[in-house]
Design a protein around this motif. Structure first.
Motif, PDB file in Angstrom:
ATOM      1  N   CYS A  83      55.834 155.846 -57.790  1.00  0.00           N
ATOM      2  CA  CYS A  83      55.731 154.418 -58.106  1.00  0.00           C
ATOM      3  C   CYS A  83      56.399 153.639 -56.971  1.00  0.00           C
ATOM      4  O   CYS A  83      57.526 153.959 -56.575  1.00  0.00           O
ATOM      5  N   HIS A  85      57.764 150.913 -56.989  1.00  0.00           N
ATOM      6  CA  HIS A  85      58.950 150.171 -57.414  1.00  0.00           C
ATOM      7  C   HIS A  85      60.224 150.960 -57.135  1.00  0.00           C
ATOM      8  O   HIS A  85      60.990 150.625 -56.248  1.00  0.00           O
ATOM      9  N   ARG A  86      60.457 152.044 -57.851  1.00  0.00           N
ATOM     10  CA  ARG A  86      61.693 152.802 -57.668  1.00  0.00           C
ATOM     11  C   ARG A  86      61.421 154.301 -57.494  1.00  0.00           C
ATOM     12  O   ARG A  86      62.336 155.102 -57.619  1.00  0.00           O
ATOM     13  N   VAL A  88      59.610 156.590 -59.173  1.00  0.00           N
ATOM     14  CA  VAL A  88      59.407 157.551 -60.268  1.00  0.00           C
ATOM     15  C   VAL A  88      57.979 158.120 -60.168  1.00  0.00           C
ATOM     16  O   VAL A  88      57.034 157.401 -59.854  1.00  0.00           O
ATOM     17  N   CYS A 103      53.576 153.328 -64.943  1.00  0.00           N
ATOM     18  CA  CYS A 103      54.807 154.049 -64.631  1.00  0.00           C
ATOM     19  C   CYS A 103      55.704 154.047 -65.878  1.00  0.00           C
ATOM     20  O   CYS A 103      55.830 153.020 -66.547  1.00  0.00           O
ATOM     21  N   TYR A 105      58.857 154.070 -66.162  1.00  0.00           N
ATOM     22  CA  TYR A 105      60.201 153.502 -66.040  1.00  0.00           C
ATOM     23  C   TYR A 105      60.218 152.017 -66.429  1.00  0.00           C
ATOM     24  O   TYR A 105      60.904 151.594 -67.356  1.00  0.00           O
ATOM     25  N   HIS A 106      59.452 151.166 -65.728  1.00  0.00           N
ATOM     26  CA  HIS A 106      59.452 149.734 -66.039  1.00  0.00           C
ATOM     27  C   HIS A 106      58.052 149.221 -66.346  1.00  0.00           C
ATOM     28  O   HIS A 106      57.845 148.016 -66.423  1.00  0.00           O
ATOM     29  N   GLY A 107      57.096 150.149 -66.437  1.00  0.00           N
ATOM     30  CA  GLY A 107      55.764 149.729 -66.869  1.00  0.00           C
ATOM     31  C   GLY A 107      54.894 149.086 -65.805  1.00  0.00           C
ATOM     32  O   GLY A 107      53.934 148.385 -66.132  1.00  0.00           O
ATOM     33  N   TRP A 108      55.207 149.282 -64.544  1.00  0.00           N
ATOM     34  CA  TRP A 108      54.251 148.812 -63.530  1.00  0.00           C
ATOM     35  C   TRP A 108      52.954 149.587 -63.752  1.00  0.00           C
ATOM     36  O   TRP A 108      52.976 150.815 -63.915  1.00  0.00           O
TER      37      TRP A 108
HETATM   38 FE1  FES Z   1      58.042 152.575 -61.658  1.00  0.00          FE
HETATM   39 FE2  FES Z   1      60.024 150.909 -61.978  1.00  0.00          FE
HETATM   40  S1  FES Z   1      60.025 152.816 -61.045  1.00  0.00           S
HETATM   41  S2  FES Z   1      58.026 150.739 -62.719  1.00  0.00           S
END
Ligand code: FES
Length: 412
Positions: A83, A85-86, A88, A103, A105-108
């Motif tokens: 992902c 974002h971070r 994952v 994702c 983790y935060h739903g992206w």
């Molecule tokens: Fe994937 Fe934050 S790590 S949405």
């Protein structure tokens, strides 16, 4: 490099090189091959059985790149498995909306065909990032009951997959049985082992498969190029020998029937009266042949065995072994019975397990080649030449031009 390649190219080192470092000291005559520790880019690779890919994403590594495969609406998609974002893995996520993967983790949430961020569940409809962030996607096809992924050299469009499959598999009907297995060791050792002339007679001397398909005690071999394949042609074959450790070799059952040059009418016994007119005859000058990016073809009289040595990373590969019988209709039942009842265990089991052992225990010793290793050097020469052409075609730099170029198998 021809005959000259048979000599050792350097003193080498006796210890295993650190994981992830490409190359070995004595492969300097083949710089593209030497640099391709994590595989040659610019090819379609079989990754897994089609039936294994569903709406639940699964992780794979191919040529060092981390990929997630997911099926949606009957189509398989391949995305980079991180992902943006971070970081994952998206393979830990799921499908919240059709045509997407979210994702965990935060739903992206990413659109499967394009990889574009299309929704951010935790930031609402006004999220400014949607449409502006994307995760890399890879071309995917399904052939032979498997999912194939293309790993580009740069950002080039992939060639049609049929151009890279063994040609007889594109135009004929067939049935197939096979095994896909993750294995330790570098893909090049697996590939070289498959085409290695001497090992079949010694390493496999205890394989039960040998009771059915004999191997000569020794032979004089020539390498013959034909199209994009190189063939091992046995010019002189010796059947009888009594060696300590090898025992008496006298099984000549089917090898003896082979004329020096054969035309196989695929899927039958090779006898003209049994030819299925819908099946294209193929002329194979030899029993074993190899082509890029590491595809072995062993043409038995009534079926063909293929091995695809799929690079995972510098220290792991995936063994994809399939046996193909060029028949259709009710005759396929006979092949399935034979495959499940014997071949799967004898060949894809014990015989192939001996190969897996060799690749797993081999690290990167210096090498001193002997006469039958002409099969190895011919393969390295072929891959060197073919890959040079490929890089030139896509305008990419090779290892001789740029030590850290894409041809060196960048990590995902
Ligand atoms: Fe994937 Fe934050 S790590 S949405």
């Amino acid at each position: 490099t021809g005959e000259g390649s048979l000599a050792s190219k350097g003193t080498g080192r006796g210890s295993r090189r650190p994981a992830g470092q490409p190359g070995r000291q004595d492969w300097s005559s083949w710089p593209h091959y030497d640099a391709a520790a994590a595989g040659f880019r610019g090819y379609w690779y079989p990754v897994t059985w089609s039936s294994h890919i569903t709406g639940k994403p699964l992780p794979f590594t191919l040529c060092g790149e981390k990929i997630t495969l997911i099926r949606d609406g009957g189509t398989v998609y391949a995305l980079h498995n991180r992902c943006p974002h971070r970081g994952v893995p998206l393979s830990e996520g799921n499908q919240q909306f059709p045509g997407t993967v979210s994702c965990p983790y935060h739903g992206w949430t990413f659109d499967l065909p394009t990889g574009k961020l299309c929704a951010v569940i935790t930031d609402g409809p006004d999220c400014r990032l949607t449409g502006k962030v994307e995760v890399k996607t890879y071309p995917v096809e399904e052939r032979l009951g498997m999912v194939w992924v293309y790993i580009p050299v740069a950002d080039e469009e992939p060639p049609p997959i049929d151009e890279q499959l063994p040609e007889e598999l594109v135009s004929n009907g067939f049935v197939m049985g096979g095994r896909i297995e993750p294995r330790g060791g570098n893909w090049r050792f697996a590939c070289e082992n498959g085409f290695d002339e001497g090992h079949a007679k010694y390493l496999h001397r205890t394989a039960l498969w040998r009771l059915f398909k004999a191997m000569p005690t020794w032979n004089i071999t020539r390498i013959v190029p034909q199209g994009r394949w190189i063939f091992r042609v046995q010019d002189e074959v010796h059947w009888e020998a009594d060696f300590p450790g090898v025992g008496r070799w006298s099984n000549k059952r089917w090898w003896k029937q082979q004329p020096p040059k054969e035309t196989f009418n695929l899927g039958n016994t090779g006898k003209a009266d049994k030819v299925d007119p819908t099946i294209e005859a193929q002329e194979f000058p030899g029993f074993a042949s190899l082509s890029m990016p590491g595809v072995l073809r062993i043409a038995y009289p009534n079926f063909i065995h293929y091995e695809f040595y799929v690079p995972v990373d510098a220290d792991n590969h995936r063994y994809v072994g399939v046996m193909v019988n060029f028949t259709e209709g009710w005759k396929t039942l006979g092949f399935y019975a034979k495959y499940l009842g014997a071949i799967r265990w004898l060949f894809h089991g014990q015989f192939s397990g001996q190969d897996a052992w060799m690749v797993d225990v081999t690290d990167a010793p210096p090498e001193k080649l002997y006469r039958p290793d002409i099969s190895l050097t011919a393969w390295r020469n072929l891959s060197e030449e073919e890959y040079g052409k490929k890089l030139a075609a896509v305008g990419a730099a090779g290892p001789a031009d740029e030590k850290t170029g894409p041809a060196n198998g960048k990590k995902g």
